[in-house]
Design a protein around this motif. Structure first.
Motif, short mmCIF file in Angstrom:
data_model
loop_
_atom_site.label_atom_id
_atom_site.label_comp_id
_atom_site.label_asym_id
_atom_site.label_seq_id
_atom_site.Cartn_x
_atom_site.Cartn_y
_atom_site.Cartn_z
N LEU A 68 51.43 79.29 -55.56
CA LEU A 68 52.17 80.55 -55.48
C LEU A 68 53.67 80.32 -55.37
O LEU A 68 54.46 81.27 -55.46
CB LEU A 68 51.69 81.38 -54.29
N VAL A 69 54.06 79.07 -55.17
CA VAL A 69 55.48 78.68 -55.17
C VAL A 69 55.66 77.54 -56.15
O VAL A 69 54.95 76.53 -56.09
CB VAL A 69 55.95 78.26 -53.77
N LEU A 70 56.60 77.71 -57.08
CA LEU A 70 56.94 76.67 -58.06
C LEU A 70 58.42 76.34 -57.90
O LEU A 70 59.28 77.15 -58.26
CB LEU A 70 56.66 77.16 -59.48
N GLY A 71 58.70 75.19 -57.34
CA GLY A 71 60.09 74.81 -57.11
C GLY A 71 60.75 75.80 -56.18
O GLY A 71 60.29 76.03 -55.05
N GLU A 91 60.45 85.07 -58.46
CA GLU A 91 61.69 85.43 -57.75
C GLU A 91 62.28 84.18 -57.11
O GLU A 91 61.57 83.43 -56.43
CB GLU A 91 61.41 86.49 -56.69
N HIS A 92 63.56 83.96 -57.36
CA HIS A 92 64.26 82.84 -56.73
C HIS A 92 64.32 83.11 -55.23
O HIS A 92 64.75 84.16 -54.79
CB HIS A 92 65.67 82.72 -57.31
N MET A 93 63.89 82.13 -54.43
CA MET A 93 63.70 82.39 -53.00
C MET A 93 65.00 82.54 -52.23
O MET A 93 65.00 83.13 -51.15
CB MET A 93 62.83 81.30 -52.39
N SER A 94 66.12 82.03 -52.73
CA SER A 94 67.39 82.21 -52.03
C SER A 94 68.30 83.21 -52.73
O SER A 94 69.00 83.98 -52.07
CB SER A 94 68.11 80.86 -51.88
N LEU A 95 68.29 83.22 -54.06
CA LEU A 95 69.14 84.15 -54.80
C LEU A 95 68.47 85.51 -55.00
O LEU A 95 69.16 86.48 -55.34
CB LEU A 95 69.48 83.56 -56.17
N HIS A 96 67.16 85.57 -54.83
CA HIS A 96 66.37 86.81 -54.99
C HIS A 96 66.51 87.39 -56.40
O HIS A 96 66.38 88.59 -56.61
CB HIS A 96 66.77 87.86 -53.96
N ARG A 97 66.77 86.52 -57.37
CA ARG A 97 66.83 86.94 -58.76
C ARG A 97 65.43 86.87 -59.36
O ARG A 97 64.74 85.87 -59.23
CB ARG A 97 67.77 86.03 -59.56
N ALA A 100 61.05 85.63 -65.44
CA ALA A 100 59.70 85.41 -65.98
C ALA A 100 59.46 83.90 -66.00
O ALA A 100 60.28 83.14 -66.50
CB ALA A 100 59.59 85.98 -67.38
N LEU A 101 58.36 83.47 -65.43
CA LEU A 101 58.01 82.06 -65.37
C LEU A 101 56.84 81.81 -66.32
O LEU A 101 55.76 82.36 -66.14
CB LEU A 101 57.60 81.66 -63.95
N LYS A 102 57.10 81.00 -67.34
CA LYS A 102 56.05 80.67 -68.29
C LYS A 102 55.49 79.31 -67.91
O LYS A 102 56.18 78.28 -68.01
CB LYS A 102 56.58 80.65 -69.71
N VAL A 103 54.25 79.30 -67.46
CA VAL A 103 53.66 78.11 -66.84
C VAL A 103 52.68 77.44 -67.79
O VAL A 103 51.76 78.09 -68.31
CB VAL A 103 52.94 78.49 -65.52
N CYS A 140 61.67 73.51 -65.85
CA CYS A 140 61.42 72.91 -64.54
C CYS A 140 60.01 72.30 -64.46
O CYS A 140 59.16 72.52 -65.33
CB CYS A 140 61.56 73.95 -63.42
N GLN A 141 59.81 71.56 -63.39
CA GLN A 141 58.50 71.01 -63.08
C GLN A 141 58.31 71.12 -61.58
O GLN A 141 59.20 70.78 -60.80
CB GLN A 141 58.39 69.55 -63.53
N GLY A 142 57.16 71.62 -61.16
CA GLY A 142 56.88 71.78 -59.74
C GLY A 142 55.42 72.06 -59.52
O GLY A 142 54.74 72.62 -60.39
N ALA A 143 54.92 71.64 -58.36
CA ALA A 143 53.50 71.83 -58.00
C ALA A 143 52.59 71.25 -59.07
O ALA A 143 51.49 71.76 -59.32
CB ALA A 143 53.20 73.31 -57.78
#
Length: 742
Positions: A68-71, A91-97, A100-103, A140-143
């Motif tokens: 549920l969190v990617l990077g 949603e960016h966790m600090s910028l709150h922007r 769309a995340l294509k995984v 990006c790459q995460g999780a």
């Protein structure tokens, strides 16, 4: 991991997921032990507090807390399925922007071909910067997964729009294709060919702009090093979608920008007709792309398309590359007779929308449009077309909005006369011609699926497929407010006291908003996929919802606590209602696994949950059901085109009225219960059956009919408490007021 059994287990998984803002949580719930002990109710509490989304809560309640969190991004909910992976709202966790995340699924990350294609999409998209192409922010790459961070586009793809509304007016379709061509021209200038242009890869935004999606099949036709198909040994596999693929691409031959012109032509044909150019099996369709001439636009369209547009589509879809338009710029030029002129004081064109277009739409014209032949264009027309192309290259949003505005005026806006005549089917009587006027209450960018009036008639609300909630007071229908929700809204209702609006939709919570201020009051977990119906008891204490999960949920309106759940074998439950005395509830459904479990109406006792009656008779989905004012009779509307009346004391059908041919969408009793009003007909192109109708309950005779452009594609209906007027919402993206004078 298994589903949490207690609230403590649930909160543990929430914190492990990483989506929880610990500071906000501690501020709102300093003592976590005060939260409900039931994990589902605990989840509802966190949703109402804005700490979790409905999707996040569902996943964690199912024990799925990872991913549920990617990077630096947290996933809020899925948006759709792309050609190379799932697309999520993030949603960016600090910028709150929001983005769309294509995984790319982790299981595919080990496959060289898939990863290379995924990265190629990133390279292709990153090289492009145009208003008609979705922008790429980051790779990006995460999780353990690869993902793209894309521009968030609010709207819906044209394939979804087609499936929901049917064929488009050709001028609207042309405006969309011209915008797509402007984006493709930019991509081609960078050496990129898309290779998978189709309605599903063209997104229409809320402001009318078109954006090209999914560069997953794009490749550089100028860079020999990017020949992934050959390099990875795919043996000439034909990539793309067979309904729209160019002949040379289907054969695995060299592909350039002219392949996109072919697919764009096939897409234009689909938007105007509602279906792809060729039909049959996969092999038959591929063969027709190679051998068959493009089919002509049907003469039975709602609005006949000019023959010259047939010629343009035929050239776009020519079998040989050399016979097609050689660039997207040439396509825009060819389409320019049906594009709106740019809004410039120095260039006012009387033929912004072609005169033939207006004639086909039934609008009288006075200015004759001069014929245009290649090589004989006047300098004035050439300048106008060049201006149009430049305007579309900027992005075309204004053009699309102008086209929509013109079409609303042409096809259904303002005041019109409609003729009342004989109805269709059994029990219809003949009436003298009368003239009635409809008043346009609002026009929006998407079909308006539902409309509601408060019990005292002082307030109204409506929701559309673009996530807009419109609300206001009936004393001034033109003065209204709008709230926009991320998603696609399908139903709305109100409390009897007029204080709250309740609404929901596709992959959305059930929202409760203050009818005066437009502020969110509370939020409940919605139904799986789509919430289709909602009702609030007269007392205001109970909330009833239904959806595409086969469930009918009875909740405490104040707290959201689940009181009882009823389940249908049919997964599509369309509508719910309370009886006037709040002692019974009713729901209607679609097709079930067997005939005996399909197209049912069920009634339960509110206090005990005991099933009281099960009514059958409709031969297709029962879209709507409602009680008479005295609670003794039930009226239903179905996709078999009928309106049916039911005697609840005997549990028998009183009458069946063939009301709207293909689809009857809504039915409501007028005050006194002696008449019902209904609306429907989809596809909305049959003037004999469409529109708004009033029926006598006892005889089944037609009392009044409103038809014509104003009354087509009606899908939502609300009758005023005094029975003097109705508000009807439509697939034509409007809400109109109809006066009842009998």
């Amino acid at each position: 991991m298994s589903a949490p059994a207690t609230a403590t287990d649930f909160l543990t998984l929430v914190k492990k997921s990483g989506v929880l803002n610990e500071k906000q949580f501690s501020e709102q719930f300093p003592d976590a032990h005060e939260l409900p002990a039931d994990p589902t109710e605990c989840a509802n509490t966190l949703i109402r507090a804005g700490l979790l989304t409905t999707f996040q809560a569902r996943q964690i309640l199912a024990g799925k807390f990872r991913g549920l969190v990617l990077g630096v991004y947290k996933i809020l909910r899925p948006l759709g399925q792309g050609g190379m992976g799932v697309v999520y709202l993030g949603e960016h966790m600090s910028l709150h922007r929001r983005v769309a995340l294509k995984v790319l699924p982790a299981k595919n990350a080990r496959d060289q071909v898939t990863v290379e294609r995924f990265m190629r999409e990133a390279r292709a998209t990153a090289a492009l910067d145009h208003p008609n192409i979705v922008r790429l922010h980051d790779v990006c790459q995460g999780a353990g997964v690869h993902f793209l961070v894309m521009e968030l586009v609010e709207g819906k793809d044209l394939q979804t729009l087609l499936s929901e509304t049917g064929p488009l007016h050709f001028a609207t379709a042309v405006s969309y294709i011209a915008q797509a061509a402007a984006g493709l021209q930019h991509a081609h200038s960078k050496g990129i060919v898309h290779r998978d242009i189709k309605p599903a890869n063209l997104m229409i935004t809320k402001d009318g702009s078109v954006k090209i999606l999914d560069m997953g099949l794009a490749r550089s036709f100028l860079n020999e090093n990017d020949n992934l198909t050959g390099a990875l040994g795919e043996d000439g596999e034909a990539l793309g979608t067979i309904d729209f693929v160019a002949p040379e691409q289907a054969l695995g031959q060299a592909v350039d920008e002219r392949a996109d012109m072919y697919s764009l032509g096939a897409t234009l044909y689909s938007l105007v007709t509602g279906h792809p150019p060729f039909k049959g099996s996969r092999a038959q369709i591929l063969m027709q792309h190679q051998m068959s001439a493009p089919p002509q636009l049907s003469k039975t369209l709602k609005v006949a398309a000019p023959q010259t547009l047939n010629d343009v589509i035929a050239k776009m879809m020519a079998k040989k590359k050399g016979d097609r338009f050689q660039s997207a710029d040439e396509v825009i030029d060819a389409l320019s007779p049906w594009l709106p002129a740019p809004r410039s004081s120095n260039n006012v064109q009387q033929d912004a929308l072609s005169t033939q277009d207006l004639r086909d739409a039934g609008v009288p014209t006075q200015t004759a449009r001069s014929t245009t032949r290649k090589g004989k264009k006047s300098k004035k027309r050439q300048a106008a077309r060049q201006n149009r192309k430049k305007w579309y290259a900027i992005g075309g949003a204004g053009a699309a909005v102008l086209v929509l505005g013109i079409l609303v005026a042409v096809l259904g806006g303002g005041k019109k006369s409609a003729t009342a005549g004989s109805g269709a089917g059994s029990g219809t009587g003949s009436q003298a011609n009368v003239t009635e006027e409809s008043q346009t209450v609002l026009t929006t960018v998407a079909p308006v699926n539902d409309v509601v009036l408060s019990l005292d008639g002082t307030r109204f609300a409506a929701v559309d497929w673009s996530g807009n909630l419109f609300y206001g007071r009936t004393a001034d229908l033109q003065k209204r407010s709008t709230v926009t929700i991320q998603g696609d809204l399908r139903c709305c209702t109100g409390t009897a006291d007029g204080r709250y609006i309740v609404f929901g939709g596709i992959q959305a919570p059930v929202y409760v908003y203050d009818w005066d201020t437009g502020q969110k009051v509370r939020e409940f977990i919605g139904h799986s996929d789509t919430t289709w119906g909602a009702a609030v008891s007269r007392s205001g204490k109970l909330l009833l919802t239904c959806g595409s999960d086969g469930e009918v949920l009875l909740r405490d309106f104040a707290t959201g606590t689940l009181i009882r759940k009823h389940e249908f074998e049919a997964k599509q439950v369309w509508s719910v209602a309370f009886s006037p005395d709040d002692t019974k509830i009713v729901a209607s459904c679609g097709q079930g696994p067997t005939d005996g479990e399909s197209y049912q109406i069920r009634i339960w006792d509110v206090a005990t949950g005991q099933e009281l009656q099960r009514l059958t008779g409709h031969t297709r989905d029962v879209r709507w059901v409602t009680f008479s004012p005295d609670g003794r009779t039930l009226a239903s509307a179905g996709f078999d085109g009928t309106v049916r009346l039911w005697d609840l004391a005997r549990g028998k059908e009183i009458s069946s009225i063939n009301a709207h041919n293909n689809y009857a969408e809504r039915v409501f009793f007028l005050p006194g219960g002696k008449r019902v009003a209904s609306c429907g007909a989809f596809p909305p192109n049959d003037p004999a059956y469409g529109g708004l109708r009033v029926w006598d309950v006892t005889s089944g005779q037609q009392v009044r009919t409103w038809r014509g452009f104003d009354a087509r594609g009606l899908i939502g209906l609300a009758v005023s408490p005094d029975g003097t007027y109705a508000l009807a919402s439509s697939r034509e993206k409007t809400v109109r007021l109809w006066k009842f004078s009998f």
